[in-house]
Design an enzyme around this catalytic site. Structure first.
Site, short mmCIF file in Angstrom:
data_model
loop_
_atom_site.label_atom_id
_atom_site.label_comp_id
_atom_site.label_asym_id
_atom_site.label_seq_id
_atom_site.Cartn_x
_atom_site.Cartn_y
_atom_site.Cartn_z
N SER A 217 0.85 -1.19 0.00
CA SER A 217 0.00 0.00 0.00
C SER A 217 0.89 1.24 0.00
CB SER A 217 -0.91 0.00 1.23
OG SER A 217 -0.14 0.28 2.38
N LYS A 218 0.24 2.38 -0.08
CA LYS A 218 0.93 3.68 -0.13
C LYS A 218 2.05 3.81 0.89
CE LYS A 218 -3.04 6.30 -1.47
NZ LYS A 218 -4.15 6.97 -0.86
N ARG A 219 1.83 3.24 2.08
CA ARG A 219 2.83 3.35 3.15
C ARG A 219 4.19 2.81 2.69
NH1 ARG A 219 2.48 -0.25 6.77
NH2 ARG A 219 0.86 -1.51 5.78
#
Ligand code: GLU
Length: 317
Positions: free
Chosen positions: A252-254
């Site tokens: 994910s974006k993280r």
């Protein structure tokens, strides 16, 4: 048999690299079998609709050199390929199941369902619908359905027995029916649930193999029961491993870039992205790691796809 596979994204945001890996495997499977690849947009969850999705699917996949044969813009023998434009098909099919006695109208209020769940949870039981409306006489239920538009249609799930699949990636998987509730097929707004729509479309669109992300494996027993209720045979299916970050959580974006457009903006070559993506979840069984799309079509095999999630490594890419 002519192979027909599909890529069925929900349009909830810009094209994610994990989705591309799923479509890439479908693409390779179609190519190596002289088959057809269908793009179907699964937008029955209107609350999550994001208008950027479709353009980003077309742009991103075009850039990567992944094409398909039938879809929303291409058309084809099973058009339309957008689920929100196919509501009548799902409603007809739900009605058929009610008429066959395999499904029923449910009039339970939200409040009753919440209360039921709370009680079951407090008793540490599996929270599931208790089948109250299953016991209404079908004639009476049909009359009530006319008067009470706020009803849903549920599948009658047998209380005992098991369902199982021989997954192309995971092998034999079995589920006891006692854990599965009488699932909703058609919602009160006339929209199908994902489960009804996906089964009806895979069947009526003549899909011969379902290759999709592992997150859908838990939904398989529900799908098998719907196939069975219609008297249809479920096609072979393979659930491909998730694309994970280095911490083993879903990418994910993280973790960094996840959208195709970001990689493009960073100057990643599309050949490199396809090459690397193919290797996240697939092991060719040799030390080779440089593959063109043609090499992949020749070499990739569904039975070499791994069960364990593939970790995304930005450095290796
Ligand atoms: N619509 C689902 C998604 O966006 C895919 C479901 C499927 O392939 O059956 O992930």
């Amino acid at each position: 048999m002519t192979v027909r596979v599909r890529f069925a994204p929900s349009p909830t945001g810009e094209l994610h690299i994990g989705s591309v890996r799923t479509i890439l495997y479908n693409y390779l499977f179609a190519k190596q079998n002289g088959g057809t690849l269908v793009l179907r947009i699964e937008d029955t969850d209107q609350g999550r609709f994001d208008a950027r999705s479709l353009p980003s699917i077309y742009e991103g996949l075009h850039w990567l050199g992944i094409g398909w044969d039938e879809g929303p813009r291409e058309g084809g023998p099973y058009a339309p390929y957008v689920q929100s434009e196919r509501l009548a098909t799902y409603q007809d099919h739900a009605r058929q199941l009610v008429e066959m006695g395999a499904a029923y109208f449910c009039f339970c209020s939200k409040a009753r369902l919440e209360q039921l769940r709370a009680t079951q949870a407090a008793r540490k039981e599996i929270t599931r619908y208790d089948g109250l409306c299953r016991r209404i006489d079908p004639k009476e239920a049909a009359d009530r359905a006319q008067r009470e538009p706020d009803h849903v249609v549920r599948l009658k799930v047998p209380d005992e027995g098991t369902v199982s699949v021989d997954d192309l990636v995971h092998g034999h998987v079995e589920w006891p029916l006692a854990t599965i509730e009488d699932q909703v097929l058609l919602k009160s707004d006339g929209f199908p649930t994902y489960h009804l729509a996906v089964v009806v479309d895979d069947h009526v669109m003549g899909i011969t193999h379902i290759l999709r992300g592992e997150e859908w494996l838990p939904s398989v027993p529900k799908h098998l029961l719907i196939f069975r209720a219609f008297g249809w045979t479920a096609p072979p299916m393979g659930h491909v491993p998730l694309v994970l970050g280095q911490d083993s959580k879903k990418l994910s974006k993280r973790h960094g870039a996840t959208r195709v457009v970001e990689f493009r903006e960073q100057g990643v070559l599309h050949e490199a992205l396809v090459n690397y993506l193919a290797l996240v979840g697939w092991a060719p069984g040799t030390e080779d790691e440089v593959f063109s799309m043609d090499d992949l079509v020749a070499r990739w095999r569904i039975d070499q796809v791994q069960k364990a999630g593939g970790k995304w490594d930005y450095t290796r890419l």
